[in-house]
Design a protein around this motif. Structure first.
Motif, PDB file in Angstrom:
ATOM      1  N   PHE A  89      -7.869  12.150  -1.214  1.00 48.27           N
ATOM      2  CA  PHE A  89      -6.809  11.368  -1.796  1.00 48.27           C
ATOM      3  C   PHE A  89      -5.623  10.998  -0.747  1.00 48.27           C
ATOM      4  O   PHE A  89      -5.164  12.117  -0.271  1.00 48.27           O
ATOM      5  N   LYS A  90      -5.517   9.687  -0.383  1.00 48.15           N
ATOM      6  CA  LYS A  90      -4.533   9.465   0.683  1.00 48.15           C
ATOM      7  C   LYS A  90      -2.997   9.179  -0.114  1.00 48.15           C
ATOM      8  O   LYS A  90      -1.896   8.694   0.608  1.00 48.15           O
ATOM      9  N   ALA A  91      -3.103   9.247  -1.362  1.00 42.00           N
ATOM     10  CA  ALA A  91      -1.797   8.864  -2.217  1.00 42.00           C
ATOM     11  C   ALA A  91      -2.064   9.884  -3.379  1.00 42.00           C
ATOM     12  O   ALA A  91      -2.991  10.137  -3.878  1.00 42.00           O
ATOM     13  N   GLN A  92      -0.905   9.825  -4.197  1.00 42.52           N
ATOM     14  CA  GLN A  92      -0.897  10.298  -5.631  1.00 42.52           C
ATOM     15  C   GLN A  92      -2.061   9.846  -6.577  1.00 42.52           C
ATOM     16  O   GLN A  92      -1.995   8.635  -6.783  1.00 42.52           O
ATOM     17  N   SER A  93      -3.000  10.721  -6.889  1.00 43.79           N
ATOM     18  CA  SER A  93      -4.114  10.287  -7.789  1.00 43.79           C
ATOM     19  C   SER A  93      -4.318  11.364  -8.895  1.00 43.79           C
ATOM     20  O   SER A  93      -3.893  12.470  -8.961  1.00 43.79           O
ATOM     21  N   LYS A  94      -5.294  10.809  -9.844  1.00 42.77           N
ATOM     22  CA  LYS A  94      -5.373  11.674 -11.271  1.00 42.77           C
ATOM     23  C   LYS A  94      -6.716  11.305 -11.678  1.00 42.77           C
ATOM     24  O   LYS A  94      -7.186  10.170 -11.688  1.00 42.77           O
ATOM     25  N   TYR A  95      -7.289  12.350 -12.354  1.00 48.03           N
ATOM     26  CA  TYR A  95      -8.768  12.227 -13.145  1.00 48.03           C
ATOM     27  C   TYR A  95      -8.000  12.190 -14.646  1.00 48.03           C
ATOM     28  O   TYR A  95      -7.078  13.164 -15.046  1.00 48.03           O
ATOM     29  N   VAL A  96      -8.274  11.412 -15.621  1.00 49.28           N
ATOM     30  CA  VAL A  96      -8.113  11.597 -16.875  1.00 49.28           C
ATOM     31  C   VAL A  96      -9.372  11.654 -17.764  1.00 49.28           C
ATOM     32  O   VAL A  96     -10.255  10.851 -17.414  1.00 49.28           O
ATOM     33  N   PHE A  97      -9.415  12.427 -18.509  1.00 48.74           N
ATOM     34  CA  PHE A  97     -10.333  13.028 -19.629  1.00 48.74           C
ATOM     35  C   PHE A  97     -10.243  12.838 -20.495  1.00 48.74           C
ATOM     36  O   PHE A  97      -8.991  13.318 -21.223  1.00 48.74           O
ATOM     37  N   ASP A  98     -10.970  12.174 -21.579  1.00 47.07           N
ATOM     38  CA  ASP A  98     -10.751  12.082 -23.160  1.00 47.07           C
ATOM     39  C   ASP A  98     -10.727  13.630 -23.564  1.00 47.07           C
ATOM     40  O   ASP A  98     -11.794  14.066 -23.422  1.00 47.07           O
ATOM     41  N   VAL A  99     -10.170  13.752 -24.778  1.00 46.11           N
ATOM     42  CA  VAL A  99     -10.214  15.163 -25.496  1.00 46.11           C
ATOM     43  C   VAL A  99     -10.568  14.547 -27.105  1.00 46.11           C
ATOM     44  O   VAL A  99      -9.821  14.182 -27.680  1.00 46.11           O
ATOM     45  N   LYS A 100     -11.753  15.268 -27.376  1.00 49.58           N
ATOM     46  CA  LYS A 100     -12.234  15.264 -28.590  1.00 49.58           C
ATOM     47  C   LYS A 100     -11.997  16.359 -29.442  1.00 49.58           C
ATOM     48  O   LYS A 100     -11.826  15.958 -30.922  1.00 49.58           O
ATOM     49  N   LEU A 153      -6.768  28.016 -18.438  1.00 45.83           N
ATOM     50  CA  LEU A 153      -7.092  27.956 -19.877  1.00 45.83           C
ATOM     51  C   LEU A 153      -5.714  27.117 -20.665  1.00 45.83           C
ATOM     52  O   LEU A 153      -4.683  27.722 -20.463  1.00 45.83           O
ATOM     53  N   LEU A 154      -6.100  25.989 -21.115  1.00 44.31           N
ATOM     54  CA  LEU A 154      -4.913  25.234 -21.660  1.00 44.31           C
ATOM     55  C   LEU A 154      -5.345  24.941 -22.971  1.00 44.31           C
ATOM     56  O   LEU A 154      -6.309  24.657 -23.573  1.00 44.31           O
ATOM     57  N   CYS A 155      -4.141  24.903 -23.864  1.00 46.01           N
ATOM     58  CA  CYS A 155      -4.033  24.441 -25.369  1.00 46.01           C
ATOM     59  C   CYS A 155      -3.572  23.144 -25.176  1.00 46.01           C
ATOM     60  O   CYS A 155      -2.880  22.481 -25.017  1.00 46.01           O
ATOM     61  N   VAL A 156      -4.664  22.117 -25.677  1.00 44.20           N
ATOM     62  CA  VAL A 156      -4.624  20.656 -25.599  1.00 44.20           C
ATOM     63  C   VAL A 156      -4.555  20.050 -26.872  1.00 44.20           C
ATOM     64  O   VAL A 156      -5.191  20.108 -27.715  1.00 44.20           O
ATOM     65  N   LEU A 161      -6.527  14.561 -20.963  1.00 49.01           N
ATOM     66  CA  LEU A 161      -6.179  15.563 -20.145  1.00 49.01           C
ATOM     67  C   LEU A 161      -6.189  15.106 -18.782  1.00 49.01           C
ATOM     68  O   LEU A 161      -7.301  14.691 -18.388  1.00 49.01           O
ATOM     69  N   GLU A 162      -5.123  15.307 -18.092  1.00 50.15           N
ATOM     70  CA  GLU A 162      -4.907  14.696 -16.965  1.00 50.15           C
ATOM     71  C   GLU A 162      -4.865  15.978 -15.615  1.00 50.15           C
ATOM     72  O   GLU A 162      -3.943  16.863 -16.017  1.00 50.15           O
ATOM     73  N   ILE A 163      -5.524  15.613 -14.370  1.00 51.62           N
ATOM     74  CA  ILE A 163      -5.220  16.456 -13.345  1.00 51.62           C
ATOM     75  C   ILE A 163      -5.077  15.450 -12.219  1.00 51.62           C
ATOM     76  O   ILE A 163      -5.716  14.591 -11.813  1.00 51.62           O
ATOM     77  N   THR A 164      -3.648  15.912 -11.584  1.00 52.07           N
ATOM     78  CA  THR A 164      -3.188  15.152 -10.736  1.00 52.07           C
ATOM     79  C   THR A 164      -3.095  15.745  -9.385  1.00 52.07           C
ATOM     80  O   THR A 164      -2.911  16.858  -9.137  1.00 52.07           O
ATOM     81  N   PHE A 165      -3.245  15.029  -8.227  1.00 57.50           N
ATOM     82  CA  PHE A 165      -3.317  15.639  -6.753  1.00 57.50           C
ATOM     83  C   PHE A 165      -2.417  14.775  -5.833  1.00 57.50           C
ATOM     84  O   PHE A 165      -2.179  13.365  -6.087  1.00 57.50           O
ATOM     85  N   VAL A 166      -1.211  15.410  -5.512  1.00 57.64           N
ATOM     86  CA  VAL A 166      -0.129  14.902  -4.795  1.00 57.64           C
ATOM     87  C   VAL A 166      -0.078  15.511  -3.259  1.00 57.64           C
ATOM     88  O   VAL A 166       0.140  16.737  -2.942  1.00 57.64           O
ATOM     89  N   PRO A 167      -0.638  14.624  -2.298  1.00 56.00           N
ATOM     90  CA  PRO A 167      -0.536  15.068  -0.898  1.00 56.00           C
ATOM     91  C   PRO A 167       0.915  15.410  -0.593  1.00 56.00           C
ATOM     92  O   PRO A 167       1.970  15.225  -1.114  1.00 56.00           O
TER      93      PRO A 167
END
Length: 473
Positions: A89-100, A153-156, A161-167
């Protein structure tokens, strides 16, 4: 003959029924995302299929203004294929997952630094946010000797659910090799635990609403347990590195069946391969050994930790013979522990004890078991099968330092100043050019176009007029 056939058919039916029930009752997570980051093809590791993040998915989405795939060159043949590629990642980026399935989720981030002619991942430096919590700051992917996996381990309760990467720093890029997001069994984290406050034990409520980072997961006395042999795909490492005092102790291995009971530890809380081995203190004479088994686990100060101790009496020859004391950070947290009473008088039945503690002044968590006043001669006098130590996030919402998530996100606009500055410079240049152009037009409007002057003016000649022409152009 007919009776024999009926019995055989009935036996076959029972066998099929119990096998079917065992399979159907095994844990199957509702949310189960395995992402092969930066790869164009899916990969299989330990019979698990990691899906390429290049594929379109309706339940997992990569949002990145600037990212690219990076493929390693020659790697060790034994290294799983998920570590052969990375998403950079060359800029702030994120993965977003659906939580069922709301509740506790396991998040694992896989990192392996490799070098290519295009980029060396050793030069990376970045921050990672996991669902609004600071997971890693100024991280560089671990070491170059092998992969590193960080687990949370997270309580969602939200639908995403988002995972963000920031250079960060001077590297200007972040990376990740693989991601796991898995909904956990409901009994993995209970509602309450015992909190050690000085010499006192107090009730700690709302444990299952908290977030944790797995710092140590250890099988005591046994061999390494790989994800292939764990129903939640965890890794348990041997305890040799952490063992501080083992005077008078022995290892024990159990080949029988581990008897899981409702209300005790399930096979998801701890697998067979953890409970079928242990270290123990055993009396082999008429006296009780003056011995202690202790382990030291390095941790970071200024955090609270959930210490989970796994027990399973696989060594006693009969019920009601094993009594021992349990210590954490030098404090007696359980006196005269009787596994038989805890397990409703059943041998080889696992259970666990949870304690919330602070790191001691030397930045370690110390765990110990020792004989008690009720211990008996010629029998087992202490036992331990496994240890898990999980860091709890601090008041800043961080697992790594005292920088809040807001500050981490604000650090990125300064990294984007070059992207903003260049268009502004171009705009200023355009305005300056337009201003010069308009000024020239005004100047031309105020001047008189050259023409042959009247001959009646004796003081002006065409030659002088021609000499002034270049100055108007």
């Amino acid at each position: 003959m007919e009776i024999l056939r009926m019995r055989s058919a009935f036996s076959f039916f029972l066998l099929y029924f119990f096998l079917f029930c065992d399979i159907s009752l095994s844990f199957s997570p509702v949310d189960h995302y395995l992402v092969n980051c930066g790869a164009f093809l899916d990969s299989t590791v330990d019979n698990r299929r990691f899906v390429s993040d290049s594929h379109d998915s309706t339940h997992a989405h990569l949002s990145s203004p600037q990212s690219f795939s990076l493929c390693a060159g020659t790697l060790l043949p034994a290294l799983p294929p998920i570590y052969h590629t990375a998403r950079v990642f060359k800029a702030q980026s994120k993965y977003v997952f659906d939580v069922k399935d709301p509740g506790t989720h396991m998040v694992r981030l896989h990192f392996h630094r490799f070098s290519t002619p295009q980029l060396n991942l050793v030069d990376s430096q970045f921050h990672v946010l996991v669902n609004g919590l600071v997971a890693l700051t100024n991280f560089s992917g671990g070491n170059s000797l092998g992969p590193r996996v960080t687990e949370y381990l997270l309580c969602v309760h939200s639908e995403k659910l988002e995972i963000t990467f920031v250079p960060a720093g001077k590297s200007k890029f972040a990376f990740v090799n693989a991601i796991e997001v898995i909904s956990a069994p409901k009994d993995l984290i209970p509602e309450t635990a015992q909190s050690l406050n000085g010499d006192k034990l107090e009730s700690f409520e709302g444990l299952n609403q908290r977030a944790f980072e797995v710092v140590h997961r250890v099988t005591v006395g046994g061999a390494k347990v790989t994800p292939f042999n764990d129903s939640l795909w965890r890794t348990w490492v041997p305890d040799d590195e952490y063992l501080k005092s083992n005077q008078g102790s022995t290892r024990v291995y159990f080949s029988g069946s581990i008897k899981y009971q409702e209300g005790g530890a399930s096979c998801e809380v701890g697998p067979d391969n953890v409970y079928n081995s242990a270290r123990l203190i055993e009396s082999k004479s008429a006296s009780i050994p003056n011995a202690i088994l202790s382990w030291e686990f390095p941790v970071t100060e200024d955090y609270k930790y959930l210490v989970r101790l796994h027990f399973c009496d696989i060594a006693s020859v009969s019920l009601g013979l094993l009594f021992f004391n349990v210590h954490v950070n030098g404090h007696l947290v359980f006196k005269d522990l009787d596994p038989s009473a805890v397990t409703n008088y059943m041998l080889a039945s696992p259970f666990y004890l949870d304690f919330v503690v602070d790191a001691d002044p030397s930045s370690v968590v110390n765990v110990a078991v020792a004989p008690s006043n009720k211990s008996m001669a010629h029998t087992v006098d202490a036992i331990l099968n496994g240890v898990e130590i999980m860091k709890m996030n601090n008041l800043m919402g961080s697992f790594d330092g005292k920088v809040p998530v807001e500050s981490v996100l604000k650090c990125w606009p300064t990294r984007k100043s070059g992207r903003i500055l260049l268009p502004m410079i171009a705009l200023v240049c355009l305005l300056l050019s337009l201003s010069v152009f308009m000024r020239r037009r005004v100047d031309k409007a105020d001047s008189v176009p050259w023409s042959k002057l009247p001959m009646e003016d004796p003081e002006t000649t065409p030659k002088k007029g021609k000499q002034q022409l270049p100055s108007k152009v």
